[in-house]
Design an enzyme around this catalytic site. Structure first.
Site, PDB file in Angstrom:
ATOM      1  N   ASP A  18       0.854  -1.178   0.000  1.00  0.00           N
ATOM      2  CA  ASP A  18       0.000   0.000   0.000  1.00  0.00           C
ATOM      3  C   ASP A  18       0.897   1.237   0.000  1.00  0.00           C
ATOM      4  OD1 ASP A  18      -1.864   1.931   0.464  1.00  0.00           O
ATOM      5  OD2 ASP A  18      -2.851   0.891   2.118  1.00  0.00           O
ATOM      6  N   GLU A 122      -2.546   0.106  -4.556  1.00  0.00           N
ATOM      7  CA  GLU A 122      -2.464  -1.101  -3.741  1.00  0.00           C
ATOM      8  C   GLU A 122      -2.297  -2.344  -4.599  1.00  0.00           C
ATOM      9  OE1 GLU A 122      -5.672  -1.719  -0.917  1.00  0.00           O
ATOM     10  OE2 GLU A 122      -5.887   0.448  -0.754  1.00  0.00           O
TER      11      GLU A 122
END
Length: 599
Positions: A18, A122
């Site tokens: 992330d 992500e």
DNA sequence: CATTATGACGCT
DNA sequence: AGCGTCAT
């Protein structure tokens, strides 16, 4: 518990990565003045300073929050720097961030067995095999462990965490020396993740945080525990404890209406509380009170025990491309012309992005979808004007033009839209417009659609001989790149694109649920699912309808004449014969002369 | 007048 | 095919 050798053998090392406050990082890379100061990225700064969609950790520490107005942010943090998202065609243009994300995940893909991009910032990685390989050489493992700076079996940077979290993350949680535990796999994975993060930082300048565990759900759960620029590992031995106190809404999938219902109507506070509902009870809840959907029951009963069998796919390109804009209040669109004006603008962006998808990923769209929201209608009731909230949203789709330039896209979209936008809609006003391209197919040719046509032809004809194999899209051969030094030891070539299988949360394999909450091994025995426990008869009767799909046969109106002309004569014959076989002779003959008119 | 833009995917 | 949910 879970420390059987079987569990260890089958355990995966799954990582969720992330990017830290990604839009901010991108802006900071472009303008280093923004480094180390509170700053935020906003879109459309005209109204109240714009809406914040990303913020630096300095800004977060000062109480600025996502979704705040830029002006409100200045109240709590007067020295905040606000950066506006670029605008093109009178809408926010996220291209800059999309491309920056691509550069990051290309690095990730090169350094991991599997990389599945799930959003602009992500991705999931599966590094199971790499971790196992590393474990097989303890000296190597120790050497790279030292280099990576990863701490194993010690308390790491958990300054902001409470005691409960400290106990769960890191503290004495990994024992890499013991080859029999799942923890050693995660320990090796941690080293590899640290190396990947270093590679990303090196190649792109961006930092990311990562969660390391045995499945997607768990790695995602912890990837943000030590943001920014930190990784967090979740041992299988801590899962039950963690879930027992994890607020239900914090688990992926329970953050919306489902979670609310479970909390309100079943007085469930923590994820672990769900364990007191057996699969049967969950199913009965689904049937009796409509609290959960029937097909969620299996998934829920697994999730609350830390089980998630969903695999990491190999894909860094998006499966669909869409762009849109909202038109609030007075800006809502009140005429067809006004709508067309914006469809034109959206089409420009979509066309550009489709071209990019084709160049970069060899993707060609087959379907265009347009959707819109129309404002709440005012209705008269008992002489009173009542404003019905709840906006209506509609969507229509059509075939994507063979040459998806802005003009053609706009034309195709307006054609379906003009039928929809009646006076009612126009009076209420259009508050939202989206257009998107989907059914992206992977081709290798310059000629748009030619591979797709070939595929259809081949699948329509019965036999598939070896000699036909050259007609299919070949997976790109993995380039045997030479790498040197440490890099060679943990990098992999880019994995080719693989279309995903359609996942189904409940009907997949993996249904057995054990009672030892820490068990996160994969269950592969196919057991009766909720669905066929309760609807065996029904599922049998619907099976022929839904699960067995007969592939569409080629018809004349699917054939683009320009594409047809490019075919070798042998294939032209094949196309024609495949079509003749399913159409009346007369119709076929007639069409053959007129088929320049496309559908 | 104001949580945007954009994905993925399930249900019917 | 079209609508709804979830996520960020």
């Amino acid at each position: 518990m879970s420390h059987t050798s079987k569990a260890t053998e089958r355990a995966r090392c799954v990582v969720h990565v992330d990017l830290d406050c990604f839009y901010v990082q991108v802006e900071r890379k472009m303008n280093p003045e923004l480094l180390k100061v509170p700053c935020a990225v906003v879109q459309y700064n005209k109204f109240q300073g714009g809406g914040i969609i990303a913020l630096s950790y300095e800004a977060k520490a000062r109480g600025v929050r996502r979704s705040m107005r830029g002006n409100d942010a200045r109240v709590v943090c007067p020295d905040i720097r606000l950066v506006t998202v670029p605008t093109a065609n009178e809408k926010a243009d996220l291209t800059r961030y999309r491309n920056a994300g691509s550069s990051v995940f290309e690095v990730c893909a090169r350094h991991s067995d599997l990389c599945e991009r799930t959003s602009i910032d992500e991705a999931y990685l599966d590094i199971t095999l790499q971790a196992r390989t590393l474990l097989s050489n303890m000296d190597e493992f120790k050497r790279r462990l030292r280099l990576s700076g990863v701490m194993i079996g010690t308390e790491s940077n958990l300054a902001d965490s409470d005691e409960f979290e400290k106990e769960i993350f890191w503290k004495d949680s990994l024992q890499p020396e013991n080859n029999d535990t799942q923890d050693s796999l995660l320990a090796a994975g941690s080293v590899i993740v640290a190396e990947i993060r270093a590679a990303v930082k090196d190649k792109t300048g961006y930092t990311l945080s990562a969660g390391i565990s045995h499945n997607k759900m768990l790695s995602k759960l912890v990837s943000g525990k030590n943001k920014p620029n930190k990784q967090t590992v979740l041992s299988s031995t801590k899962v039950e404890k963690l879930l027992s106190r994890l607020p239900l809404r914090d688990l992926n999938g329970f953050g919306g209406k489902l979670g609310d219902k479970l909390i309100d109507k079943c007085s469930i506070k923590y994820v672990g509380d769900l364990k007191k509902y057996s699969l049967m009870k969950l199913a009965k809840m689904a049937i009796g009170s409509e609290i959960v959907r029937i097909n969620s029951a299996t998934w829920m009963s697994q999730a609350c025990r830390g089980i998630c069998t969903e695999t990491v796919k190999s894909r860094i390109a998006a499966k669909s491309i869409s762009c849109g804009k909202t038109f609030r209040g007075p800006t809502r669109l009140r005429s067809i012309d006004n709508v067309k004006e914006y469809i034109d603008k959206l089409s420009i962006e979509l066309a550009e992005r489709l071209q990019n998808a084709k160049q970069k990923h060899r993707q060609v769209a087959k379907l265009i979808t347009v959707s819109y929201h129309t404002g709440s209608k005012t209705v008269k009731r008992k002489g009173q004007e009542i404003n019905l909230t709840g906006n209506i949203s509609k969507s229509r789709s059509c075939r994507c033009p063979a040459t998806p330039n802005a003009v053609n896209i706009s034309k195709a979209v307006m054609q379906v839209l003009e039928k929809e936008l009646d006076s009612e809609c126009i009076r209420a006003g259009v508050t939202c417009l989206y257009i998107g391209a989907s059914k992206l197919e992977n081709v290798r040719d310059e000629a748009t659609g030619i591979d797709t046509l070939l595929k259809k032809v081949v699948s329509a004809s019965t036999a598939t001989s070896e000699s036909d194999s050259h007609l299919y899209i070949q997976k790109p051969k993995q380039a045997a790149k030479r790498r040197t030094g440490i890099e060679q030891m943990f990098t992999r070539p880019l994995t080719p694109y693989e279309p995903n299988k359609k996942p189904n949360r409940s009907l997949q394999a993996a249904t057995r649920v054990s009672n030892d909450g820490g068990d996160i091994q994969q269950k592969e025995e196919t057991k009766p699912t909720i669905h066929n426990l309760f609807f065996r008869a029904k599922s049998k009767s619907t099976k022929s309808n839904s699960s067995i799909r007969i592939q569409n046969q080629l018809t004349w109106n699917q054939v683009d004449q320009t594409v047809f002309r490019e075919l070798p004569s042998e294939l032209q014959k094949e196309v024609m014969s495949s079509i003749r076989s399913e159409m009346p002779q007369q119709a076929t003959r007639r069409k053959r002369f007129k088929w320049s008119q496309k559908p």
